[in-house]
Design an enzyme around this catalytic site. Structure first.
Site, PDB file in Angstrom:
ATOM      1  N   CYS A 387       0.832  -1.204   0.000  1.00 32.51           N
ATOM      2  CA  CYS A 387       0.000   0.000   0.000  1.00 32.51           C
ATOM      3  C   CYS A 387       0.876   1.268   0.000  1.00 32.51           C
ATOM      4  CB  CYS A 387      -0.995  -0.037   1.147  1.00 32.51           C
ATOM      5  SG  CYS A 387      -2.455   0.930   0.765  1.00 32.51           S
ATOM      6  N   HIS A 513      -3.688  -4.862   0.399  1.00 30.00           N
ATOM      7  CA  HIS A 513      -3.148  -5.398   1.653  1.00 30.00           C
ATOM      8  C   HIS A 513      -3.258  -6.922   1.666  1.00 30.00           C
ATOM      9  CE1 HIS A 513      -2.619  -1.661   3.992  1.00 30.00           C
ATOM     10  NE2 HIS A 513      -3.604  -1.206   3.242  1.00 30.00           N
ATOM     11  N   GLU A 515      -1.824  -9.008   3.474  1.00 32.69           N
ATOM     12  CA  GLU A 515      -1.694  -9.619   4.806  1.00 32.69           C
ATOM     13  C   GLU A 515      -3.035 -10.061   5.377  1.00 32.69           C
ATOM     14  OE1 GLU A 515      -1.188  -6.436   4.057  1.00 32.69           O
ATOM     15  OE2 GLU A 515      -1.754  -5.050   5.665  1.00 32.69           O
TER      16      GLU A 515
HETATM   17  N1  GLN Z   1      -1.863   6.900   2.676  1.00 32.89           N
HETATM   18  C1  GLN Z   1      -1.988   6.152   1.477  1.00 32.89           C
HETATM   19  C2  GLN Z   1      -3.335   6.368   0.813  1.00 32.89           C
HETATM   20  O1  GLN Z   1      -4.273   6.798   1.424  1.00 32.89           O
HETATM   21  C3  GLN Z   1      -1.727   4.684   1.723  1.00 32.89           C
HETATM   22  C4  GLN Z   1      -2.717   4.024   2.648  1.00 32.89           C
HETATM   23  C5  GLN Z   1      -2.273   2.703   3.177  1.00 32.89           C
HETATM   24  O2  GLN Z   1      -1.097   2.376   3.161  1.00 32.89           O
HETATM   25  N2  GLN Z   1      -3.198   1.908   3.685  1.00 32.89           N
HETATM   26  O3  GLN Z   1      -3.512   6.083  -0.338  1.00 32.89           O
END
Ligand code: GLN
Length: 541
Positions: A387, A513, A515
């Site tokens: 992410c 994600h 995970e």
């Molecule tokens: N801050 C970034 C976004 O909003 C990544 C978010 C995250 O890593 N869950 O896109």
């Protein structure tokens, strides 16, 4: 559609918080699934936040995301991992959500001008929340009540489950109370009084536990069972000991099975006690316990919430799963990204066999993360970005390889000359931005001949998202010309989901994600590949 023969198990906690109610509930689900039942799980949280989405990971640990896009309590992660179930938005309610539903209905005139009260309106809303898990095909719903018996804010929940059980009857609902038997070193004794008092507290509300599970450091003696049975009004055979486990929380289901917890509950629920099939789980524990011969690798996780281990709960669990699947012992070096900025990358990351940069929000530590990625890329150290970790990967590559000086995400610098991470137009078409995020499961198509495709052995995957910003497609050509491979895209639109580097031992970063979907028995393919590469790296050092 709701099912009329669904049975319910309610789990409450007493004496102190952090007793491991979530793990106990999840372990019970594991066993009931092992007996062939279709189980759904639910956590009711007494706090007033509407959902955990906006709560600080420092205070509350990670936000767990479900397939259907709910931002939930991290206990749902235990539920999914232990019982291999898929939770839904009905799996987590908070008082904030319950109250806002009731107040919204009141504003719409839904109570016809009546006086709106905690009993019956809030309690009815809680009962509806419990019923929302009675979906077609679900045999048993396990509902965990957050907080500790005696908390002011838990009261409406206890009242609601008392009523719920009264409505469905004893053969259809079981109360399980998890409590603590503290060991007093000075007295050399384990004490039952706090447990008696917490059961007493429940009795005052009209709940007598059917099952008492006692968390303890030492084995319980017959006198403990006798005392607890008399004073808590629980049959002696329905008192279960849950001692601290030695190696891994994944031992808990096996320990509870030894005492027949699942069988006792099934009998009360008048359900057939089918044969328990948890052989793969027992094999897993075997492997976790007998791991002395395993290689050890050290992996760095470069984040900004490293002081609280629950902030990256699912990531650490997924790393563990991949350690088990690779038959190795993974040591995690928790690195504060800001330390890299202050002390230098070599000092902080020197000697690790692989580097993972997880998700996150806000700009603190971002430059340190970017530096960690450069270090991994240039030194052939296996790397995995998740992410925000992927967004930093794109920023690093743009700046240091493609020559896009000062490239950045508009989240961190709205004035950047090269907004390689931005809010995407296409994204606005597929999700309702409205100040919210891309949340939940999205399909992704993988490109043939890439590492991603090799890892998943499939071209169609589905993974969970929680982010606001995206890769800016305007920069795809220039980054591709400079060697970055875009190996995964959103199946129904132009959103980049995975980037990787071909001429590197292992370098992959994803916008989703992964995970959240890793399981103890089936490590996630990107995590598995990552640890496999780390083992290789550690052997070449
Ligand atoms: N801050 C970034 C976004 O909003 C990544 C978010 C995250 O890593 N869950 O896109």
């Amino acid at each position: 559609m709701s099912s009329s023969n669904t049975k319910h198990i309610f789990i409450t906690g007493g004496v102190v918080s952090s007793l491991g109610k979530g793990i106990t509930a999840a372990s019970l689900a594991n066993l009931l699934k092992g007996r062939g039942y279709n189980v759904q799980m639910q956590k009711l949280d007494p706090y007033l936040n509407v959902d955990p989405g906006t709560m600080s990971p420092f205070q509350h640990g990670e936000v767990f995301v479900t397939d259907d896009g709910a931002e939930t309590d991290l206990d749902l992660g235990h539920y999914e991992r232990f019982a291999d179930i898929t939770c839904t938005k009905n799996s987590n309610y908070t008082s904030g959500k319950i109250y806002s539903n009731v107040i919204a209905r009141e504003r719409r005139g839904g109570y016809l001008g009546g006086t709106v009260q905690v009993v019956p309106h809030i309690t009815n809303e809680i009962k509806d929340a419990i019923s929302s898990c009675r979906e077609e095909g679900v045999d048993i719903v396990i509902t965990e009540i957050g907080g500790t018996a005696g908390d002011i804010e838990s009261l409406p929940y206890l009242e609601a489950i008392r009523q719920f059980r009264k409505d469905i009857g004893k053969k259809n609902g079981v109360f399980v109370h998890l409590t603590l038997l503290p060991y007093l070193k000075a007295a050399g004794e384990m004490k039952t009084k706090p447990a008696q008092q917490s059961a007493n507290m429940l009795r005052g509300i009209g709940i007598v536990p059917d099952v008492l599970i006692c968390r303890c450091e030492k084995p319980m003696e017959p006198e403990h069972f006798e005392k607890l049975s008399i004073f808590c009004n629980v049959e002696e055979e329905m008192i279960i000991e849950e001692q601290d486990v030695a190696h891994s929380v994944y031992e808990v289901p096996v320990e509870l099975a030894k005492q027949g917890l699942d069988e006792k509950i099934l009998r009360q629920l008048d359900l057939p006690v089918n044969k328990l099939d948890i052989k793969p789980w027992e094999d897993l524990i075997e492997r976790v316990i007998n791991c002395e011969s395993f290689d050890e690798v050290e992996v760095a996780v470069v984040g900004k919430y490293t002081s609280l281990k629950d902030a990256y709960k699912s990531i650490y669990e997924a790393i563990d799963h991949a350690g088990i699947s690779n038959k190795c012992h993974v040591k995690v070096r928790q690195v504060e990204a800001e330390d890299i900025e202050n002390k230098g990358v070599e000092e902080v990351l020197g000697g690790v066999s692989a580097i993972l940069v997880p998700g996150g929000f806000g700009d603190r530590g971002v430059e340190g993360k970017i530096e960690a990625i450069r270090y991994a890329r240039e030194n052939n150290i296996p790397f995995f970005g998740i992410c925000l970790g992927m967004q930093c990967t794109v920023i690093e590559y743009s700046r240091n390889v493609a020559g896009l000086k000062d490239a950045n995400s508009v989240e961190f610098n709205a004035e950047t000359p090269f907004p390689v991470i931005d809010l995407m137009l296409e994204q606005k078409e597929v999700v309702d931005m409205g100040g919210t995020m891309r949340l939940g499961a999205y399909d992704c198509t993988l490109k043939e001949g890439t590492l991603a495709k090799k890892l998943y052995s499939s071209t169609q995957i589905s993974e969970r998202h929680r982010h606001r910003y995206e890769f800016n497609n305007k920069y795809q050509d220039v980054l591709e010309e400079n060697g970055l491979v875009f190996s995964g895209v959103y199946t129904h639109g132009q959103l980049c989901e995975i980037v990787e580097l071909p001429n590197h031992p292992y370098f992959i970063a994803c916008q989703f994600h992964p995970e959240f979907k890793s399981r103890p028995l089936t490590a996630h393919p990107i995590f598995h590949g990552f640890i496999e590469a780390a083992v290789k790296k550690s052997k070449t050092k």
